[in-house]
Design a protein around this motif. Structure first.
Motif, PDB file in Angstrom:
ATOM      1  N   VAL A 125       0.784  -1.186  -0.173  1.00 28.40           N
ATOM      2  CA  VAL A 125      -0.054  -0.006   0.006  1.00 28.40           C
ATOM      3  C   VAL A 125       0.913   1.239   0.111  1.00 28.40           C
ATOM      4  O   VAL A 125       1.776   1.417   0.808  1.00 28.40           O
ATOM      5  CB  VAL A 125      -0.842  -0.065   1.390  1.00 28.40           C
ATOM      6  N   PRO A 127       2.006   5.195   0.196  1.00 27.99           N
ATOM      7  CA  PRO A 127       1.562   6.161   1.140  1.00 27.99           C
ATOM      8  C   PRO A 127       0.338   7.271   0.523  1.00 27.99           C
ATOM      9  O   PRO A 127      -0.514   7.658   1.187  1.00 27.99           O
ATOM     10  CB  PRO A 127       2.623   7.147   1.511  1.00 27.99           C
ATOM     11  N   GLU A 129      -1.934   6.055  -1.626  1.00 29.41           N
ATOM     12  CA  GLU A 129      -3.150   5.330  -1.395  1.00 29.41           C
ATOM     13  C   GLU A 129      -3.892   5.466  -0.013  1.00 29.41           C
ATOM     14  O   GLU A 129      -5.146   5.514   0.043  1.00 29.41           O
ATOM     15  CB  GLU A 129      -2.695   3.861  -1.811  1.00 29.41           C
ATOM     16  N   LEU A 130      -3.059   5.442   0.807  1.00 27.25           N
ATOM     17  CA  LEU A 130      -3.508   5.497   2.460  1.00 27.25           C
ATOM     18  C   LEU A 130      -4.093   6.879   2.532  1.00 27.25           C
ATOM     19  O   LEU A 130      -4.937   6.864   3.331  1.00 27.25           O
ATOM     20  CB  LEU A 130      -2.296   5.510   3.350  1.00 27.25           C
ATOM     21  N   ALA A 131      -3.270   7.568   1.904  1.00 27.86           N
ATOM     22  CA  ALA A 131      -3.945   9.301   2.164  1.00 27.86           C
ATOM     23  C   ALA A 131      -5.193   9.672   1.514  1.00 27.86           C
ATOM     24  O   ALA A 131      -5.994  10.654   1.629  1.00 27.86           O
ATOM     25  CB  ALA A 131      -2.800  10.402   1.643  1.00 27.86           C
ATOM     26  N   THR A 132      -5.451   8.831   0.161  1.00 26.83           N
ATOM     27  CA  THR A 132      -6.826   9.189  -0.505  1.00 26.83           C
ATOM     28  C   THR A 132      -7.817   8.247  -0.232  1.00 26.83           C
ATOM     29  O   THR A 132      -7.814   7.102   0.183  1.00 26.83           O
ATOM     30  CB  THR A 132      -6.462   9.045  -1.856  1.00 26.83           C
ATOM     31  N   PRO A 133      -9.142   8.453  -0.323  1.00 25.26           N
ATOM     32  CA  PRO A 133      -9.378   9.972  -1.042  1.00 25.26           C
ATOM     33  C   PRO A 133      -9.663  10.950  -0.076  1.00 25.26           C
ATOM     34  O   PRO A 133     -10.091  10.572   1.260  1.00 25.26           O
ATOM     35  CB  PRO A 133     -10.978   9.565  -1.546  1.00 25.26           C
TER      36      PRO A 133
ATOM     37  N   PRO B 256       0.650   8.870   5.602  1.00 27.03           N
ATOM     38  CA  PRO B 256       1.908   8.590   5.553  1.00 27.03           C
ATOM     39  C   PRO B 256       3.223   9.071   6.211  1.00 27.03           C
ATOM     40  O   PRO B 256       2.599  10.276   6.840  1.00 27.03           O
ATOM     41  CB  PRO B 256       2.486   9.201   4.057  1.00 27.03           C
ATOM     42  N   ARG B 270     -11.113   2.196   4.266  1.00 24.69           N
ATOM     43  CA  ARG B 270     -10.174   1.448   5.134  1.00 24.69           C
ATOM     44  C   ARG B 270     -10.764   1.250   6.436  1.00 24.69           C
ATOM     45  O   ARG B 270     -10.066   0.621   7.257  1.00 24.69           O
ATOM     46  CB  ARG B 270      -8.954   2.326   5.161  1.00 24.69           C
TER      47      ARG B 270
END
Lengths: 144, 421
Positions: A125, A127, A129-133, B256, B270
């Protein structure tokens, strides 16, 4: 850690479960075991699945999608039910699983599979991808 | 069960039984320390016998019988002749025959576990002591694990636990589950400790790790146990619901480089739908009880549920949230609730509404060094376009927070005030 406990099907379970006294007793035993899991804070979710006669498979090959109707062969490779547990480690999961009443009338198998956790997926994953959307630029709100 | 059990497997079985074992023994010997020793002794016997003879059908009962036998031997050997000890020995003798290691599982054991939880969370102990003791004897964490979770040295935790056990022994607690009005009176101190543990894991107040999921997980487990053992209390269910829903967001809270991601910006894909579902179910059960979901935990769970139900941040039902905060303020008056109420009103009715409410509480002593206050005020000012003031509030908030990830977030917001010119 979270694990999925898969109850494997048998030739009998694939025929469907008639409400015989034995089946009702087995049901009650499983209920008591589930209650134990709940009281230990281990139980997360569970469900039984109907025989594969009512199932469908979708076979993928490139762009093609082929629908295959059940029932499927190899009963013992099929899943008849599952349970999701939250445990400290696999040893604990095994210790609990050994206490589970036999979910089937004859010989049967239970398979325990650990979930992937965030740490396992860190390499997959990004970063970004983690932050969006992101829905806005609101600040930290501190609302529950 | 087969012979040839490994020590690892036996220890896993023991871990499952440990809390109940200690609970049952503590009720007999009225001393948690002694109960822990007896449980440990029983494990030693199991490790010697089970590899060849196999794990008994009911390992919990076997361990209990073994531990009780040890307790009686010790009492006789020490020739303790005080009245108290004779009394205990009599109780032990009379209960001894009841234990049968191959008997079906006794569901009243839950009552003993609950008795231990109530004792470990007794109001005579400080909330820190309650948390440490509960994690040790109910959660089965080692003192080292607890120390690392609370970022203090191990000796501090060890001493805290020793003192707590002594205080309980001195007070002569019986380890019975309080009933009726007494239960009502003592339940809040239990729920408070569980939620304190959860928050220490969920929103770490210090250190560089924003979230210590293992601690949140342990609190969630305690909450689930309580909800199973006390299914008729709306606040117990409310707390379980609150923790389930908050825990559902754990995978989305850290972005991040370990930066905190605020609720409204989290990637909702998530969020853990399984936990949300469990939370909403527990909340529905709380609401269905006669007293309704009007207690502090049930109301906070209802608030969390509003976010869980919204498919996107834009879909959030802010007027409902503002209304819930108005109610929460009535049952849990606190400047922190007032602050969150101001934020909710700002989202429902505009930043001016938020500013008005936040200025009413700006002088509260409890909020003097509370980072979220200037952070929220900065956000309202930012949204009404008073950027210089907003920047200064964000900077103040950044100096007040003890959490490195949160500080980075606030400084970034301060920077953004310049970018808007």
């Amino acid at each position: 850690m979270r694990v999925m406990v898969l109850m494997k099907a048998t030739e009998d379970s694939e025929k469907g479960v008639p409400p015989t006294p034995e089946a009702i007793e087995a049901f009650a035993a499983m209920d008591r075991f589930t209650e134990e899991l709940v009281e230990a804070g281990v139980f997360v979710a569970a469900a039984g699945l109907k025989p594969s006669a009512e199932a469908k498979r979708i076979a993928f090959d490139g762009a093609s999608r082929t629908i295959i109707d059940g029932p499927f062969a190899e009963a013992r490779e099929l899943v008849a039910g599952f349970s999701i547990w939250e445990v400290k480690d696999m040893d604990e999961a095994v210790a609990w699983a050994k206490r589970c009443p036999n979910p089937m009338s004859g010989p049967s198998e239970i398979e325990i599979r650990p979930f992937y956790e965030a740490a396992d997926l860190a390499d997959f994953v990004t970063p970004e991808e983690l932050a969006t959307p992101r829905d806005g630029t609101r600040g930290k709100l501190g609302v529950a | 069960m087969t012979a040839g059990e490994t020590h690892q497997a036996i220890e896993a079985t023991f871990r499952i039984e440990r809390a109940r074992l200690i609970a049952g023994l503590a009720r007999l010997v009225r001393d948690i320390d002694r109960a822990e020793e007896l449980a440990q002794d029983a494990l030693v016997v199991a490790l010697a016998e089970w590899p060849t003879r196999g794990v008994p059908v009911n390992p919990g009962a076997w361990l209990m019988t073994t531990a009780k036998r040890r307790a009686i031997d010790a009492i006789r050997r020490d020739k303790m002749r005080t009245r108290k000890h004779e009394e205990i020995a009599r109780t032990l003798d009379s209960t001894f025959e009841e234990a049968d290691d191959d008997a079906p599982v006794d569901h009243d054991l839950g009552d003993e576990l609950l008795g231990l939880i109530f004792a470990a969370c007794h109001p005579i102990l400080s909330s820190d002591a309650r948390a440490a003791l509960t994690l040790r004897v109910v959660g089965g964490l080692t003192t080292d694990e607890i120390a690392r979770a609370f970022l203090v040295v191990e000796t501090t935790i060890a001493q805290r636990i020793v003192r707590a056990k002594k205080a309980i022994a001195r007070a002569g607690l019986t380890f019975e589950v309080p009933r009726g009005a007494e239960r009502e009176a003592r339940l809040p101190s239990v729920l408070e400790v569980v939620y304190l543990i959860f928050n220490e894991g969920y929103a770490a107040t210090a250190g560089d790790d924003l979230v210590r999921p293992a601690l949140a997980q342990e609190a969630l487990r305690l909450g689930r146990i309580l909800a199973a053992l006390i299914p008729d209390d709306a606040e117990v269910l409310g707390l379980a619901a609150l923790m389930e829903i908050q825990a559902s967001r754990l995978p989305a809270r850290i972005g991040p480089n370990g930066v905190f991601v605020p609720l409204t910006e989290q990637n909702r894909a998530r969020w853990d739908r399984l936990l949300i579902r469990r939370g909403l179910e527990a909340l529905a059960r709380a609401d269905a009880l006669s007293e309704g979901g009007n207690g502090p935990y049930a109301l906070q769970a209802a608030l969390a549920a509003c976010h869980a139900r919204a498919r996107s941040a834009a879909d959030t039902d802010w007027p409902r949230i503002a209304g819930l905060y108005d109610r929460l303020r009535g049952v849990m008056p606190s400047p922190v609730v007032d602050l969150n109420r101001a934020i909710a009103h700002s989202m429902a009715f505009g930043p001016e509404a938020g500013l008005r409410l936040v200025d009413e509480i700006a002088d509260a002593d409890a909020l003097r060094a509370y980072a979220p206050l200037p952070a929220a005020r900065g956000d309202f000012l930012f949204r009404v376009g008073r950027l210089a003031e907003a920047r200064s509030e964000f900077e103040t908030a950044a100096t007040l927070t003890r959490n490195a990830a949160e500080r980075a977030f606030l400084l970034a917001r301060a920077e953004a005030c310049d970018g808007k010119h």
